[in-house]
Scaffold this active site. Sequence first.
Site, PDB file in Angstrom:
ATOM      1  N   LYS A 182      61.573  90.830  -7.991  1.00  0.00           N
ATOM      2  CA  LYS A 182      60.343  91.614  -8.091  1.00  0.00           C
ATOM      3  C   LYS A 182      59.763  91.796  -6.699  1.00  0.00           C
ATOM      4  O   LYS A 182      59.221  90.871  -6.097  1.00  0.00           O
ATOM      5  CB  LYS A 182      59.320  90.905  -8.981  1.00  0.00           C
ATOM      6  N   GLY A 234      55.130  84.594  -0.327  1.00  0.00           N
ATOM      7  CA  GLY A 234      53.859  85.295  -0.453  1.00  0.00           C
ATOM      8  C   GLY A 234      52.724  84.389  -0.028  1.00  0.00           C
ATOM      9  O   GLY A 234      52.929  83.448   0.751  1.00  0.00           O
ATOM     10  N   GLY A 239      51.297  81.379  -4.458  1.00  0.00           N
ATOM     11  CA  GLY A 239      52.351  80.358  -4.503  1.00  0.00           C
ATOM     12  C   GLY A 239      51.945  79.178  -5.374  1.00  0.00           C
ATOM     13  O   GLY A 239      52.763  78.625  -6.120  1.00  0.00           O
ATOM     14  N   GLU A 256      57.812  80.034   0.206  1.00  0.00           N
ATOM     15  CA  GLU A 256      57.585  80.374   1.621  1.00  0.00           C
ATOM     16  C   GLU A 256      56.215  81.033   1.675  1.00  0.00           C
ATOM     17  O   GLU A 256      56.043  82.147   1.181  1.00  0.00           O
ATOM     18  CB  GLU A 256      58.659  81.350   2.120  1.00  0.00           C
ATOM     19  N   CYS A 290      53.856  86.345   8.568  1.00  0.00           N
ATOM     20  CA  CYS A 290      53.619  84.919   8.272  1.00  0.00           C
ATOM     21  C   CYS A 290      53.683  84.100   9.549  1.00  0.00           C
ATOM     22  O   CYS A 290      52.992  83.099   9.678  1.00  0.00           O
ATOM     23  CB  CYS A 290      54.620  84.408   7.250  1.00  0.00           C
ATOM     24  N   GLU A 388      44.317  82.338   7.362  1.00  0.00           N
ATOM     25  CA  GLU A 388      45.247  83.411   7.681  1.00  0.00           C
ATOM     26  C   GLU A 388      44.523  84.748   7.506  1.00  0.00           C
ATOM     27  O   GLU A 388      44.037  85.049   6.420  1.00  0.00           O
ATOM     28  CB  GLU A 388      46.437  83.324   6.731  1.00  0.00           C
TER      29      GLU A 388
HETATM   30  P1  NAD Z   1      50.926  87.816  -2.478  1.00  0.00           P
HETATM   31  O1  NAD Z   1      50.984  86.355  -2.704  1.00  0.00           O
HETATM   32  O2  NAD Z   1      49.688  88.533  -2.822  1.00  0.00           O
HETATM   33  O3  NAD Z   1      52.091  88.553  -3.306  1.00  0.00           O
HETATM   34  C1  NAD Z   1      53.451  88.165  -3.178  1.00  0.00           C
HETATM   35  C2  NAD Z   1      54.201  88.616  -4.412  1.00  0.00           C
HETATM   36  O4  NAD Z   1      53.714  87.893  -5.539  1.00  0.00           O
HETATM   37  C3  NAD Z   1      54.015  90.095  -4.752  1.00  0.00           C
HETATM   38  O5  NAD Z   1      55.237  90.614  -5.220  1.00  0.00           O
HETATM   39  C4  NAD Z   1      52.971  90.055  -5.861  1.00  0.00           C
HETATM   40  O6  NAD Z   1      53.006  91.156  -6.730  1.00  0.00           O
HETATM   41  C5  NAD Z   1      53.382  88.785  -6.584  1.00  0.00           C
HETATM   42  N1  NAD Z   1      52.330  88.180  -7.410  1.00  0.00           N
HETATM   43  C6  NAD Z   1      50.990  88.407  -7.400  1.00  0.00           C
HETATM   44  N2  NAD Z   1      50.379  87.623  -8.313  1.00  0.00           N
HETATM   45  C7  NAD Z   1      51.349  86.872  -8.887  1.00  0.00           C
HETATM   46  C8  NAD Z   1      51.348  85.849  -9.876  1.00  0.00           C
HETATM   47  N3  NAD Z   1      50.224  85.427 -10.460  1.00  0.00           N
HETATM   48  N4  NAD Z   1      52.525  85.272 -10.199  1.00  0.00           N
HETATM   49  C9  NAD Z   1      53.675  85.643  -9.599  1.00  0.00           C
HETATM   50  N5  NAD Z   1      53.741  86.614  -8.662  1.00  0.00           N
HETATM   51  C10 NAD Z   1      52.595  87.221  -8.308  1.00  0.00           C
HETATM   52  O7  NAD Z   1      51.346  88.026  -0.952  1.00  0.00           O
HETATM   53  P2  NAD Z   1      51.359  89.382  -0.143  1.00  0.00           P
HETATM   54  O8  NAD Z   1      49.945  89.804   0.085  1.00  0.00           O
HETATM   55  O9  NAD Z   1      52.308  90.328  -0.759  1.00  0.00           O
HETATM   56  O10 NAD Z   1      52.026  88.888   1.230  1.00  0.00           O
HETATM   57  C11 NAD Z   1      51.330  88.273   2.240  1.00  0.00           C
HETATM   58  C12 NAD Z   1      51.491  86.762   2.189  1.00  0.00           C
HETATM   59  O11 NAD Z   1      52.881  86.401   2.223  1.00  0.00           O
HETATM   60  C13 NAD Z   1      50.875  86.078   3.390  1.00  0.00           C
HETATM   61  O12 NAD Z   1      50.168  84.942   2.970  1.00  0.00           O
HETATM   62  C14 NAD Z   1      52.080  85.681   4.232  1.00  0.00           C
HETATM   63  O13 NAD Z   1      51.858  84.607   5.106  1.00  0.00           O
HETATM   64  C15 NAD Z   1      53.077  85.368   3.186  1.00  0.00           C
HETATM   65  N6  NAD Z   1      54.421  85.434   3.752  1.00  0.00           N
HETATM   66  C16 NAD Z   1      55.100  84.269   3.990  1.00  0.00           C
HETATM   67  C17 NAD Z   1      56.360  84.304   4.570  1.00  0.00           C
HETATM   68  C18 NAD Z   1      57.143  83.037   4.822  1.00  0.00           C
HETATM   69  O14 NAD Z   1      58.353  83.130   5.004  1.00  0.00           O
HETATM   70  N7  NAD Z   1      56.532  81.875   4.861  1.00  0.00           N
HETATM   71  C19 NAD Z   1      56.939  85.528   4.911  1.00  0.00           C
HETATM   72  C20 NAD Z   1      56.208  86.690   4.663  1.00  0.00           C
HETATM   73  C21 NAD Z   1      54.959  86.632   4.081  1.00  0.00           C
END
Ligand code: NAD
Length: 502
Positions: A182, A234, A239, A256, A290, A388
């Site tokens: 997804k 995410g 997470g 992650e 990230c 962040e």
């Molecule tokens: P997010 O957590 O909002 O969304 C990530 C994914 O989770 C999306 O596909 C979203 O639709 C889905 N999602 C949303 N609610 C959910 C739920 N309740 N259950 C399961 N899935 C759900 O993150 P974002 O805004 O898309 O991305 C930014 C974040 O990602 C930042 O915090 C960044 O640091 C992190 N990130 C981490 C890494 C790493 O490798 N550590 C890499 C890239 C981004």
Amino acid sequence: MTLTDIAISENRLILDGQEVDSVSGETFERTSPAHDVVVARYAKGGAGDVARAVTAARRAFDAGPWPKRAGVERSRVLRRVADLIRRDRDHLARIEALESGKPITQAFDEVDASAELWDYAATLARHSYGDAHNDLGPDVLAMVVNEPLGVVSIITPWNFPLLIVSQKLPFALAVGCTAVVKPSELTPGTTVHLARLIIEAGADEGVVNVVTGSGGVGSAMSAHPDVDMISFTGSTEVGRKVAAAGGQLLKRIELELGGKNPQIICADADLDAAADAVVFGVYFNAGECCNSGSRVLVQRSIADDFVAEVINRARRVPVGDPLDPATKVGAIVSDEQLAVIERYVSEGRSGDAELLLGGGRVASDTGRFYQPTVFANVRPEMSIAREEIFGPVLSVLTFDNLDEAVGIANSTMYGLSAGIWTRDINAALSASRALRAGTVWVNRWMDGYPELPFGGYNASGEGRELGRQAIGSFTQTKTIQLQVGERTTRWVPAAHHPGGLS
Ligand code: NAD
């Protein structure tokens, strides 16, 4: 390429090797955050579609040929995917730039790095071996075999969509797992196209399924009983929800998450190289990264001069149209993300931090762009030093000695990456050991290699991706004991267990 070349791409779910509509028949559109033009339409998946996808992946795992194929056969498919990514480089980079707002040059880099990951996983697919024990006794030989875990749910964010799915999916496939993927609802395009390439490369039906849609899709994937593992990248906030849902069902979970990554600049460092890395570190991908080096800790004796140099360079960073090859900072991905950046900048202004550069939107006819921003005199307890922001906002703090710097660096809930700039190798090594972060860069920043494990300490995550151990994340171990020849001793339950077997 110009905007007039853009045709809206039509995309459906990818289930069991077919492109199909969602159960509801609903769709959603993605608008380019730089141009305010609709660039793609997607099927809007829901819990019913997740159920279909998991059924397909389960069948492909339990009854399909994929997990039973020889490693060399899976390796060939992965290698072909890498080739197809390279073949479709322009198309993939264009989707990434249009949907995420990142500069096209950085989108090309992302596509190239993604292809490398598929190549690397293809190599590992031929190295999934176990262990043998031949010294347990004269009549026993034992094998330790690694078996694929099963169905993996992969949930990804919007900032590096193709790269992040490529940090997970090829390694899961390498050992014979099947997957439901997804992508973020803001940037599904490259993941959908990747799934088409995987089918073209010869993966069996149902091995990779993609359900596009909002967070509810991810939530249904995390709570589905037939999923064996969740691999999530995410925010820390989401997470935690994923871990709670998956943990309830005792799934394997790899996370992650976010970061607030410190770069420590000592007075004896190569300050020219450090200033370059600071500017790159925080403005790369508009800070929506990230690994963003969003916190810089500068030794007090050089702080004023160093910050002046950073500002001098930051002023020259070209912000603008992601499709222009000269652009270094593109569009902010969404209005919601822009609002988050503006909230943090306003908190910085209302504290006693000093806004030295930026702090506002870039005027433009379309889209959402933010100025490279620098705050100095930031205190460790301020929100712009701890949380962040995910935007082009740098917080500069000062320190007097390295112990103090490490203490400040370790004082947030995160622990993704950290950096130290010094010519003193002993100081660099002791700080590297003391920094609580999954990656520490010494006199460099943000380089990554498929060969090196990546992941976070503390609230930045759980588990590690990449490196040769990566395939181990997607396997489970079984031990098999063989009786060799006649058994030399008789197993007498009462002798071993005086209380009986109960
Ligand atoms: P997010 O957590 O909002 O969304 C990530 C994914 O989770 C999306 O596909 C979203 O639709 C889905 N999602 C949303 N609610 C959910 C739920 N309740 N259950 C399961 N899935 C759900 O993150 P974002 O805004 O898309 O991305 C930014 C974040 O990602 C930042 O915090 C960044 O640091 C992190 N990130 C981490 C890494 C790493 O490798 N550590 C890499 C890239 C981004």
